[in-house]
Write a protein that holds these residues in place. Structure first.
Motif, mmCIF file in Angstrom:
data_model
loop_
_atom_site.group_PDB
_atom_site.id
_atom_site.type_symbol
_atom_site.label_atom_id
_atom_site.label_comp_id
_atom_site.label_asym_id
_atom_site.label_seq_id
_atom_site.Cartn_x
_atom_site.Cartn_y
_atom_site.Cartn_z
ATOM 1 N N GLU A 161 -2.812 -11.173 5.168
ATOM 2 C CA GLU A 161 -3.465 -12.266 5.870
ATOM 3 C C GLU A 161 -2.889 -12.420 7.267
ATOM 4 O O GLU A 161 -1.702 -12.145 7.495
ATOM 5 N N SER B 280 -2.823 -9.616 -0.893
ATOM 6 C CA SER B 280 -3.661 -9.758 0.289
ATOM 7 C C SER B 280 -2.777 -9.615 1.519
ATOM 8 O O SER B 280 -1.570 -9.885 1.472
ATOM 9 N N GLU C 291 0.932 -9.680 10.019
ATOM 10 C CA GLU C 291 0.240 -10.026 8.777
ATOM 11 C C GLU C 291 1.256 -10.489 7.747
ATOM 12 O O GLU C 291 2.412 -10.057 7.739
ATOM 13 N N GLY D 187 -10.410 -10.104 -0.268
ATOM 14 C CA GLY D 187 -8.993 -10.166 0.035
ATOM 15 C C GLY D 187 -8.096 -9.549 -1.000
ATOM 16 O O GLY D 187 -6.859 -9.625 -0.870
#
Length: 946
Positions: free
Chosen positions: A500, A498, A507, A459
């Protein structure tokens, strides 16, 4: 500022012996002045004309943290050269540049001058390749680490009989190979591992006088913090005595305070500081430039009687001795005082950096693709194809020759270029001269809205602005992000993010340093990393340039694809962070396989701080090479090897394990029991310790022995001839191993005893003679006698290309009486001197000294082989138990229970009591004795009496 002092004082007289000068100056210091000198920042004493003094400049593979300086390969890369002369030359260059910084540049922090004490080399053997600081050590082998460390120290200190160029400090004492919770974890070292492996890496540089001191490690060993280990005095200072110089030992940063918090080993700091000083720590690197805190703690310890001024004087004496040897008090005689600034990044040092980068390259596999023919069109691909990374202990590169630069082509990084947009359609953009990230109304073609997305696995992503060419970095003060950093870096890396899942196909952008998510102010478009997930801004990702597609296109248009993969030394493996596993980042693996699918002629270059499990590449690619992060000349060095302008002369300094090979636990420091390193690991390696190919072919004669019959005080004398049987000049690392045949103890499969680096022209041969003292090369640590010993019997000498490829073998026999059994009645048997164990941990017997054993969980088992119990009628065990109630301790011989003892509560783990039991009558002869510990308890000794 110092005050002129009359040169008539004895300590100013260079004609006097060093000890007398030190004694005179020490006698003129007040108690307060002496106490103040125990801190890293030792204040000036104007009335005596004594300048301020500071310990420590980082010099691992170049002068670090002070600005531009020559950057050589990482230490693990220098280890891959197996070249003591080269390592010494590198250290000479580093120490000359350190002198230049001392004389000609102010310190980045504090006042006075940059220190002439060099905090290098790191000689911790590289037991676990997942160690975050793997890049800092030389080898998994203790002998190789010791010899290269000694060479580095020799180069740092110089050859003058009186004065040091710089003062090298060995790091990190002792058994330090893990980062996570490093200040509270304990490294369990049974006596054999302690003496044969971990201590062995430190002994040679200290015993030869090459090193001037050590830095203690953060961790504990057998439950006791390294900063209060009696080994500092009992072993290290004892080794140094014949050299005529005392070691000047330093703490690691903040470690003295750690003794109380977070380790909770002592109740207060005065007690902890007193224990560290008495144990052998002479200088406290603690609380930065704040010397008052250390002064107060040492003063309190003196007032409470925990220390005497003699203890303080011993530490100050050692500091002053080093300062005299560094020429501080004799500037007119100091042979190194005239070193000028022009040595820094000089042409000579640049050439040395190129030589080191070249010689550190290891050719792991080659099915004839290399050397590259001059007419081959080459594509250089991968996230490390056109960049060179610095690590935490690097200097600042004066320039960077990347692999693409070295091969004279344009690199194709193979990473996606993306645009991130909010749900309202605004694009994340680097705006203004400072590259501040905000959202704006702009198109995908705007370079300011485009970011190259580097995926480092787990990540961890980095975002590099297509407009500024710099990495996005979060500022602590306002939590804003600026595309301004040349590379990720610093103690706290602010450049990793990161992306996510955020729902609805969006995201969330999170900064891995502060753990917060991006939030966009809808009124201004400003972006800050301040949100929790529910309040975070959602982004959609658009790929405007497909990295893999670009890489595949480049590979199709070339004759050969050189794919450069590896790590960023600041991400997913560095100081404070161990690696999760040995795999390549999946994004890099996918890139490699995509390129190899369209170009059979693919060369994999792994540029990394540590080994990877690259099983697929080894099976499917014709050629694989490894280089550490090799400094400013990395690209030119690799290009020379790829083109065959230089032989591939590097050899692996540590084992490269296979991906499916389950490794021992990170905290399992028992290399014997766990099966660490080439010495004890029984599964076939992907690439073995010592492995590395050459572009030519070498042939060896049989090993010729002067004698095959030896006594324990003798010397193995062996000769072997190596000849270049190929069609070009080349370099060979001749590796000599030993092994015991049919040993009564678990002996290493092989153990490196010596090595030589030879350069041979076509048809040339070299006869090499090896002279190995039997007492050193064939010895093991005998837990019965608590000393090194050589058992009589058969041993083999093995000339090998690597630990997995023996070439020639010869046998020798050592004569002498058979080892006697362990005498039970003569002296107490130390519990830690076991022959084998299950479910046991080693612990501290007291805060000051000694080891004991305890069950790791509910039950633990010890084995003591060949114990002579003749005449034994009773046994007494020295035990402790912190919990209430009692525990059970049993002694067995085979299936026969000899004694069963209840271990009472003593209220504290360091409070010891003795428990006695009768043994069966008519007990005689030699027995394998088993001790079974059930329940919370500690066992220190077993004593037998008639």
């Amino acid at each position: 500022m110092t005050t002129a002092v009359a040169p008539t004082l004895p300590f100013r007289d260079p004609a006097l012996p060093l000890a007398e000068r030190v004694r005179d100056l020490l006698s003129r210091l007040t108690p307060r002045e002496r106490v103040a000198m125990v801190h890293q920042y030792s204040p000036a004493i104007p009335r005596l004309g004594v300048a301020e003094f500071r310990t420590g400049t980082e010099t691992l593979h170049g002068v670090a943290w002070l600005g531009r300086a020559t950057v050589f390969p990482q230490a693990v890369g220098l280890g891959a050269t197996w070249d003591e002369d080269l390592v010494r030359e590198v250290a000479e260059a580093i120490s000359a540049e350190q002198r230049a910084f001392h004389h000609h540049r102010p310190p980045v922090v504090g006042t006075g001058r940059n220190s002439l004490q060099g905090w290098a080399p790191v000689v911790n053997p590289l037991r676990d390749p997942r160690w975050g600081r793997n890049e800092e050590g030389y080898s998994e082998d203790a002998l190789a680490s010791a010899r290269l460390g000694t060479a580095f120290c020799r180069g740092m200190s110089g050859d003058h009989p009186v004065y040091l160029r710089t003062a090298p400090i060995l790091k990190h004492f002792l058994a330090y190979n893990n980062e996570e919770d490093r200040c509270t974890t304990s490294s369990g070292l049974r006596p054999r591992v302690l003496h044969e492996y971990d201590l062995a890496a430190f002994r040679l540089p200290i015993a030869t006088g090459a090193a001037t001191g050590v830095m203690a490690a953060y961790n504990l060993v057998n439950g006791r913090p390294c900063h209060v280990s009696r080994l500092l005095e009992r072993e290290l200072r004892t080794w140094a005595e014949p050299t005529g110089h005392e070691l000047f030992n330093v703490s690691d940063a903040q470690a003295p305070s750690n003794l109380v918090d977070p380790e909770h080993y002592f109740d207060d700091h005065a007690e902890a500081h007193a224990a560290a000083l008495k144990a052998g720590i002479d200088s406290f690197t603690d609380n930065g430039e704040d010397s008052a805190t250390t002064f107060d703690r040492i003063s309190t310890a003196l007032e409470r009687g925990l220390l005497s001024m003699d203890d303080v004087d011993a530490a100050v004496r050692r500091q002053l001795s080093i300062r005299f040897r560094l020429g501080e008090f004799d500037p007119q005689l100091d042979p190194y005082a005239g070193i000028g600034w022009d040595v820094v990044d000089s042409p000579v040092h640049r050439a040395l950096a190129l030589r080191a980068a070249t010689d550190s390259v290891v050719l792991l596999k080659n099915d004839g693709l290399l050397p590259l023919a001059a007419d081959r069109r080459v594509a250089v691909i991968g996230p490390l194809s056109d960049t060179l990374f610095e690590d935490w202990y690097s200097g600042t590169h004066p320039y960077r020759i990347t692999v693409a630069d070295g091969l004279g082509v344009e690199g194709v990084e193979g990473v996606d270029r993306v645009v991130l947009r909010t749900v309202s359609g605004l694009a994340l953009t680097a705006v203004g001269e400072d590259g501040l990230l905000a959202v704006t109304d702009t198109g995908d073609s705007d370079a300011a809205a485009q970011f190259d997305l580097f995926d480092w696995d787990l990540g961890a992503l980095t975002l590099r602005s297509a407009a500024t060419g710099r990495y996005a970095s979060m500022h602590d003060e306002d939590q804003r992000v600026y595309a301004e950093r040349d590379q990720p870096g610093g103690w706290d890396v602010h450049e990793t993010f990161s992306l996510e899942p955020g729902g609805d196909g969006g995201e969330l952008l999170r900064n891995l340093h502060n753990g917060r998510y991006a939030r966009v102010d809808p009124a201004t478009g400003d972006l800050t990393m301040t949100a929790q997930a529910p309040a975070a801004t959602r982004f959609t990702r658009t790929v405007v340039r497909d990295g893999v597609a670009d890489a595949v296109a480049a590979a199709r248009q070339a004759d050969v694809a050189v794919v450069v993969l590896g790590n960023d030394p600041h991400i997913n493996g560095r100081e404070t962070q161990d690696r999760a596993d040995l795999r390549l980042p999946p994004a890099q693996e996918r890139l490699l396989r995509a390129v190899a699918a369209v170009r059979d002629e693919t060369v994999l270059v792994v540029m990394s701080s540590y080994p990877y499990a690259i099983d697929w590449a080894d099976e499917h690619l014709p050629t694989v090479l490894w280089s550490s992060h090799g400094g400013q000349e990395t690209g030119r060095g690799l290009a020379r090897v790829l083109r065959g302008e230089a032989d591939a002369s590097g050899r692996l300094p540590q084992t490269w394990y296979r991906g499916g090979d389950p490794l021992p636990g990170r905290l399992d420091y028992d290399i014997i029991k766990a099966g660490w390193t080439y010495q004890y690991h029984r599964e076939p390696a992907l690439y073995a310790f010592g492995h590395g190919l050459s572009y030519t072919r070498f042939e060896y004669s049989d090993i010729v022995l002067e004698s095959g019959e030896l006594d324990r005080n003798g010397e193995v004398r062996a000769r072997v001839t190596v000849r270049n049987a190929g069609d070009r000049a080349g370099v060979e690392i001749v590796q000599l191993y030993v092994r015991a045949v049919g040993a009564r103890y678990e002996a290493p499969l092989l153990r490196l005893a010596d090595f030589r680096k030879v350069r041979l022209d076509v048809g040339a041969a070299a006869e090499l003679e090896f002279r190995l003292p039997v007492a050193d090369s064939l010895a093991h640590w005998d837990v019965t006698t608590e000393s090194f010993t050589v058992d009589p019997g058969r041993y083999e000498l093995v000339i090998a290309h690597s630990a997995a490829k023996p070439l020639r073998t010869a046998g020798v026999t050592v004569a002498g009486p058979a080892p006697e059994p362990r005498p039970a009645l003569r002296r107490p048997v130390l519990a830690a001197d076991f022959d084998d164990y299950t479910g046991i941990v080693l612990v501290d017997a007291t805060r000051e000294d000694g080891d004991a054993v305890a069950p790791a969980e509910e039950t633990g088992r010890l084995l003591f082989c060949s114990v002579d119990l003749t005449g034994a009628a009773r046994v007494t065990v020295e035990v402790s138990r912190a919990e209430s109630g009692s525990a059970l301790l049993e002694l067995w011989s085979g299936e026969r229970l000899l004694a069963s003892l209840r271990v009472p509560s003593t209220g504290d783990r360091h409070a010891w009591t003795s428990v006695e039991a009768e043994l069966p009558k008519a007990l005689a002869g030699v027995h394998d004795l088993y001790v079974i510990l059930t329940g919370e308890q500690r066992l220190r000794t077993l004593s037998f009496a008639s």
